[in-house]
Motif scaffolding. Structure first.
Motif, mmCIF file in Angstrom:
data_model
loop_
_atom_site.group_PDB
_atom_site.id
_atom_site.type_symbol
_atom_site.label_atom_id
_atom_site.label_comp_id
_atom_site.label_asym_id
_atom_site.label_seq_id
_atom_site.Cartn_x
_atom_site.Cartn_y
_atom_site.Cartn_z
ATOM 1 N N CYS A 341 87.509 101.462 -9.420
ATOM 2 C CA CYS A 341 87.858 102.042 -8.122
ATOM 3 C C CYS A 341 88.490 103.417 -8.297
ATOM 4 O O CYS A 341 89.211 103.666 -9.269
ATOM 5 N N ALA A 342 88.247 104.281 -7.333
ATOM 6 C CA ALA A 342 88.892 105.594 -7.330
ATOM 7 C C ALA A 342 90.393 105.427 -7.105
ATOM 8 O O ALA A 342 90.836 104.510 -6.405
ATOM 9 N N THR A 343 91.175 106.321 -7.693
ATOM 10 C CA THR A 343 92.635 106.240 -7.603
ATOM 11 C C THR A 343 93.115 106.251 -6.158
ATOM 12 O O THR A 343 94.016 105.499 -5.777
ATOM 13 N N GLU A 344 92.476 107.093 -5.321
ATOM 14 C CA GLU A 344 92.931 107.189 -3.930
ATOM 15 C C GLU A 344 92.698 105.884 -3.170
ATOM 16 O O GLU A 344 93.471 105.537 -2.267
ATOM 17 N N LEU A 345 91.674 105.137 -3.528
ATOM 18 C CA LEU A 345 91.437 103.851 -2.881
ATOM 19 C C LEU A 345 92.519 102.844 -3.271
ATOM 20 O O LEU A 345 93.068 102.134 -2.421
ATOM 21 N N ILE A 346 92.839 102.801 -4.563
ATOM 22 C CA ILE A 346 93.902 101.900 -5.026
ATOM 23 C C ILE A 346 95.234 102.265 -4.366
ATOM 24 O O ILE A 346 95.997 101.384 -3.941
ATOM 25 N N GLU A 347 95.499 103.553 -4.242
ATOM 26 C CA GLU A 347 96.745 103.994 -3.602
ATOM 27 C C GLU A 347 96.782 103.576 -2.135
ATOM 28 O O GLU A 347 97.836 103.200 -1.610
ATOM 29 N N ARG A 348 95.641 103.637 -1.454
ATOM 30 C CA ARG A 348 95.583 103.221 -0.044
ATOM 31 C C ARG A 348 95.843 101.722 0.083
ATOM 32 O O ARG A 348 96.564 101.277 0.988
ATOM 33 N N LEU A 349 95.268 100.918 -0.804
ATOM 34 C CA LEU A 349 95.544 99.481 -0.798
ATOM 35 C C LEU A 349 97.027 99.223 -1.024
ATOM 36 O O LEU A 349 97.637 98.362 -0.385
ATOM 37 N N HIS A 350 97.608 99.969 -1.931
ATOM 38 C CA HIS A 350 99.034 99.830 -2.248
ATOM 39 C C HIS A 350 99.889 100.172 -1.036
ATOM 40 O O HIS A 350 100.947 99.567 -0.792
ATOM 41 N N GLU A 351 99.423 101.144 -0.270
ATOM 42 C CA GLU A 351 100.172 101.590 0.908
ATOM 43 C C GLU A 351 100.023 100.629 2.084
ATOM 44 O O GLU A 351 101.001 100.262 2.751
ATOM 45 N N VAL A 352 98.799 100.169 2.370
ATOM 46 C CA VAL A 352 98.525 99.354 3.551
ATOM 47 C C VAL A 352 98.913 97.888 3.333
ATOM 48 O O VAL A 352 99.305 97.187 4.264
ATOM 49 N N GLU A 353 98.752 97.403 2.110
ATOM 50 C CA GLU A 353 99.143 96.039 1.725
ATOM 51 C C GLU A 353 98.376 94.945 2.473
ATOM 52 O O GLU A 353 98.974 94.076 3.119
ATOM 53 N N PRO A 354 97.036 94.963 2.421
ATOM 54 C CA PRO A 354 96.302 93.823 2.991
ATOM 55 C C PRO A 354 96.678 92.545 2.247
ATOM 56 O O PRO A 354 97.017 92.591 1.056
ATOM 57 N N PRO A 355 96.668 91.397 2.912
ATOM 58 C CA PRO A 355 97.201 90.173 2.299
ATOM 59 C C PRO A 355 96.398 89.659 1.110
ATOM 60 O O PRO A 355 96.965 89.057 0.191
ATOM 61 N N VAL A 356 95.080 89.877 1.108
ATOM 62 C CA VAL A 356 94.228 89.346 0.042
ATOM 63 C C VAL A 356 93.259 90.432 -0.412
ATOM 64 O O VAL A 356 92.619 91.093 0.411
ATOM 65 N N ILE A 357 93.177 90.611 -1.729
ATOM 66 C CA ILE A 357 92.173 91.498 -2.324
ATOM 67 C C ILE A 357 91.335 90.659 -3.281
ATOM 68 O O ILE A 357 91.866 89.967 -4.154
ATOM 69 N N ILE A 358 90.039 90.721 -3.107
ATOM 70 C CA ILE A 358 89.095 90.007 -3.970
ATOM 71 C C ILE A 358 88.335 91.056 -4.765
ATOM 72 O O ILE A 358 87.633 91.890 -4.184
ATOM 73 N N TYR A 359 88.495 91.039 -6.083
ATOM 74 C CA TYR A 359 87.984 92.113 -6.937
ATOM 75 C C TYR A 359 86.991 91.520 -7.938
ATOM 76 O O TYR A 359 87.375 90.831 -8.872
ATOM 77 N N LEU A 360 85.712 91.809 -7.716
ATOM 78 C CA LEU A 360 84.649 91.399 -8.641
ATOM 79 C C LEU A 360 84.232 92.624 -9.442
ATOM 80 O O LEU A 360 83.937 93.671 -8.863
ATOM 81 N N SER A 361 84.180 92.487 -10.773
ATOM 82 C CA SER A 361 83.936 93.658 -11.618
ATOM 83 C C SER A 361 82.966 93.341 -12.743
ATOM 84 O O SER A 361 83.036 92.281 -13.361
ATOM 85 N N CYS A 362 82.082 94.313 -13.020
ATOM 86 C CA CYS A 362 81.203 94.211 -14.184
ATOM 87 C C CYS A 362 81.810 94.876 -15.403
ATOM 88 O O CYS A 362 81.200 94.901 -16.473
ATOM 89 N N ASN A 363 83.023 95.425 -15.259
ATOM 90 C CA ASN A 363 83.711 96.085 -16.372
ATOM 91 C C ASN A 363 85.192 95.722 -16.347
ATOM 92 O O ASN A 363 85.998 96.400 -15.700
ATOM 93 N N PRO A 364 85.588 94.645 -17.041
ATOM 94 C CA PRO A 364 86.992 94.218 -17.004
ATOM 95 C C PRO A 364 87.978 95.264 -17.499
ATOM 96 O O PRO A 364 89.159 95.200 -17.154
#
Length: 404
Positions: A341-364
């Motif tokens: 994920c782009a840094t700005e997207l992670i920062e937005r999640l950190h700011e808004v604080e949605p209750p659940v994040i589901i993260y599926l990744s092909c690169n751990p």
């Protein structure tokens, strides 16, 4: 005067002949050893506990060497005979039994999370989930074409690992048999017409779950052709997709991951970022207030088609440019490319604080990096790896995050 050849002379292969004890497998899938001089060496074709006595060097740096093991003095009892002579090109883990593959995929995932010093609390990494099918699972394959001066024929080929040379694919055991059979048929047609391999970039084929194959040749210096769409059912829902677009290559295991994801979607609002043709969001949250975001125009058009009649909202945008769609009270689904994920997207999640994040990744590796940035506000609830890519070092990893 005759013209000089513009081709560079082939580099003379370099070899190492000394006893190298293999310690472990590392992120990326190579085996790790240490040379007598103290330099680290990363090898394909070797397993932990083995002693390698001859190596062909593929890359040499001041601090490390990469190569391919050519001779093994003492073999692991977990070593098996690979199915394909060209296995290093497509699936370098064909040399180990399947249980050992699952063991090392989980061990490497644990190592990646340890390196990031992620706080797992009481959350353990689950066993790697698999449907038990380790060959003939891919629904898509792209082949190179190689002209052999020995028999004057075009052959299917793959690019050699760590080199620019091509390796003839006398057999190929990862893709569904229908794909390889159609590829051989196309090559026979090319040879019957005395076509030249150098006129083609590659041959791409894909099949649906019924075995119907679409795709074809990519010609050099020509626009990529548009192939007829395929259709498949995922969790009982029908999806349309392009053979040369993004779509999961192992649908049975993908469905296993989707069932797990669906267990954690408990909010009325759901946002699916990096949505592709929409298969995650539409499979697990079709009955929710669903928004899907995708930046690729071709995938977006297919996603629009797949959304028809569902009420889901399809957005054409880069996920990191659609930050306004991240809102409180949502479940946010992330399935980014290998770069994470782009840094700005992670920062937005950190700011808004949605209750659940589901993260599926092909690169751990990039996933763990992103999780570290969210750690102060989110607890890892569950980690479930899925073996989407048997016989390769690649792994799909699902992480469920709950707001603290």
């Amino acid at each position: 005067m005759p013209q000089k050849s513009s081709k560079k002379p082939k580099a003379t292969p370099k070899y190492i002949t000394e006893r190298i004890r293999i310690e472990k497998l590392i992120p990326g899938g190579q085996a790790l050893g240490t040379l007598a001089e103290g330099k680290k060496i990363f090898l394909w074709g070797a397993l932990p506990s083995e002693v390698v006595t001859k190596v062909q060097i593929t890359k040499e740096k001041s601090t490390f060497i990469e190569g391919v093991a050519l001779e093994v003095e003492r073999s692991s009892d977990r070593r098996i005979e690979p199915r394909d002579a060209c296995y290093l090109s497509t699936s370098p883990w064909q040399i180990m039994d399947y249980d050992y593959e699952l063991f090392w995929k989980r061990a490497i995932l644990e190592e990646i999370f340890r390196q990031q010093k992620l706080q797992l609390d009481k959350c353990e990494i689950s066993e790697v989930q698999t449907d038990g099918r380790d060959y003939f699972y891919r629904n898509k394959m792209e082949y190179a074409l190689y002209y052999s001066h020995e028999d004057g024929l075009i052959h299917l080929a793959f690019h050699g690992r760590g080199s620019h040379r091509k390796v003839i694919a006398e057999s190929s055991s990862l893709e569904r048999p229908e794909i390889y059979a159609r590829a051989q048929e196309i090559v026979r047609e090319l040879n019957a017409k005395h076509a030249e391999a150098r006129n083609f970039q590659s041959l791409l084929l894909r099949c649906d779950q019924s075995g119907h194959v679409e795709g074809g040749l990519f010609e050099n210096h020509q626009p990529r052709p548009k192939f007829p769409n395929l259709e498949d059912q995922i969790l009982g829902q029908q999806y349309s997709y392009s053979p040369n677009g993004f779509f999961q290559i192992n649908l049975p295991v993908y469905e296993m991951a989707l069932r797990e994801i669906k267990n954690w979607v408990n909010t009325a609002e759901v946002l699916d970022l990096y949505a592709g043709v929409g298969t995650i969001g539409l499979s697990v949250a079709r009955d929710k207030n669903l928004t899907l975001v995708e930046c690729d125009k071709s995938a977006y058009r297919e996603m629009q088609h797949n959304c028809e009649g569902t009420g889901a909202k399809a957005i054409l945008a880069r996920s990191e440019s659609a930050l306004e769609y991240i809102q409180p009270a949502q479940t946010v689904i992330l399935d980014p490319p290998r770069a994470g994920c782009a840094t700005e997207l992670i920062e937005r999640l950190h700011e808004v604080e949605p209750p659940v994040i589901i993260y599926l990744s092909c690169n751990p590796i990039t996933q763990a990096r992103d999780l570290k940035m969210l750690e102060s506000k989110y607890r890892i609830q569950k980690i479930v790896p899925f073996n989407f890519f048997p016989r390769t070092p690649h792994l799909e990893n699902l992480v469920i995050l709950h707001h603290i």
